[in-house]
Design a protein around this motif. Structure first.
Motif, PDB file in Angstrom:
ATOM      1  N   GLU A 115       0.875  -1.261   0.117  1.00 16.78           N
ATOM      2  CA  GLU A 115       0.095   0.102  -0.046  1.00 16.78           C
ATOM      3  C   GLU A 115       0.925   1.280  -0.135  1.00 16.78           C
ATOM      4  O   GLU A 115       0.641   2.191  -0.551  1.00 16.78           O
ATOM      5  N   GLU A 116       1.787   1.214   0.568  1.00 15.15           N
ATOM      6  CA  GLU A 116       3.019   2.301   0.692  1.00 15.15           C
ATOM      7  C   GLU A 116       3.585   2.359  -0.706  1.00 15.15           C
ATOM      8  O   GLU A 116       3.724   3.706  -0.968  1.00 15.15           O
ATOM      9  N   VAL A 117       3.951   1.479  -1.141  1.00 14.87           N
ATOM     10  CA  VAL A 117       4.578   1.463  -2.588  1.00 14.87           C
ATOM     11  C   VAL A 117       3.571   2.113  -3.577  1.00 14.87           C
ATOM     12  O   VAL A 117       3.765   3.079  -4.433  1.00 14.87           O
ATOM     13  N   VAL A 118       2.480   1.675  -3.750  1.00  8.67           N
ATOM     14  CA  VAL A 118       1.213   1.892  -4.357  1.00  8.67           C
ATOM     15  C   VAL A 118       0.660   3.605  -4.241  1.00  8.67           C
ATOM     16  O   VAL A 118       0.707   4.460  -5.097  1.00  8.67           O
ATOM     17  N   ALA A 119       0.864   3.746  -3.046  1.00  8.48           N
ATOM     18  CA  ALA A 119       0.645   5.424  -2.693  1.00  8.48           C
ATOM     19  C   ALA A 119       1.913   6.217  -3.210  1.00  8.48           C
ATOM     20  O   ALA A 119       1.493   7.494  -3.812  1.00  8.48           O
ATOM     21  N   GLY A 120       2.975   5.814  -3.252  1.00 10.82           N
ATOM     22  CA  GLY A 120       4.281   6.404  -3.580  1.00 10.82           C
ATOM     23  C   GLY A 120       4.138   6.701  -5.187  1.00 10.82           C
ATOM     24  O   GLY A 120       4.446   7.586  -5.753  1.00 10.82           O
ATOM     25  N   ALA A 121       3.685   5.663  -5.653  1.00 11.91           N
ATOM     26  CA  ALA A 121       3.602   5.367  -7.242  1.00 11.91           C
ATOM     27  C   ALA A 121       2.407   6.387  -7.730  1.00 11.91           C
ATOM     28  O   ALA A 121       2.667   7.054  -8.712  1.00 11.91           O
TER      29      ALA A 121
END
Length: 142
Positions: A115-121
Motif C-alpha cells: 500500500e505504501e509503494v502504491v501510494a508513492g507510485a
C-alpha cells in the motif's frame, strides 16, 4: 496546473472518424481501428475504443511508477508485479466522466508495504498527476 520543466518525450497521434474511425501515431508504431461498444449504443466490432487505450496507457505507466518506488524502497516482489486498470465512463450533469480503479498485484509483498509503494507510485505517475482532482481513482492492492 503542473507543467514539465523539461520535455523528455512526446508523441503525436491523430484520430479520424471519431469513435468509429482510426487512430495512428506519426511514427507509424500505433495504428488501431476504433469501434463504439454496444453498451454505448454502437455496433461493437473488432476495434478498440478510447477507454481501452486509456486503461492500457494508465496501467503500463502506473506499473512503471510502482517498480520505481519499490526499487527505491528496496521492496522486492517474489514474482512480476502487475497493474490492471478498470476504466468506467458514465453521464454527469453536463456530458460524461471517467472513473478508474487501479488493481495492483505485488506478489510476496506484505499488504501494508504494498500500500505504501502504491501510494508513492500514485504521487509519481504522470497519469495520476494528470487525473488528480479530475477523475475518481481508486487504488486497490491485491
Amino acid at each position: 496546473m503542473m507543467t514539465p520543466e523539461k520535455i523528455l518525450y512526446e508523441t503525436e497521434v491523430t484520430a479520424t472518424g471519431g469513435r468509429d474511425g482510426k487512430a495512428a501515431s506519426a511514427d507509424g508504431l500505433l495504428s488501431v481501428s476504433l469501434s463504439v461498444p454496444k453498451s454505448l449504443g454502437g455496433p461493437g466490432g473488432e476495434g478498440t475504443n478510447p477507454e481501452q487505450l486509456f486503461a492500457a496507457g494508465y496501467s503500463a505507466c502506473f506499473l512503471g511508477a510502482v517498480k520505481l518506488v519499490a526499487r527505491t524502497r528496496k521492496v522486492v516482489p517474489t514474482a512480476e508485479p502487475s497493474v490492471t486498470a478498470k476504466v468506467a465512463m458514465g453521464p454527469v450533469p453536463v456530458g460524461y466522466a471517467l472513473a478508474v480503479e487501479l488493481k495492483v498485484n505485488l506478489p510476496g509483498v506484505e499488504t501494508s508495504v504494498a500500500e505504501e509503494v502504491v501510494a508513492g507510485a500514485h504521487e509519481r505517475c504522470p497519469y495520476s498527476n494528470a487525473t488528480r482532482g479530475n477523475i475518481a481513482v481508486k487504488l486497490t492492492v491485491l
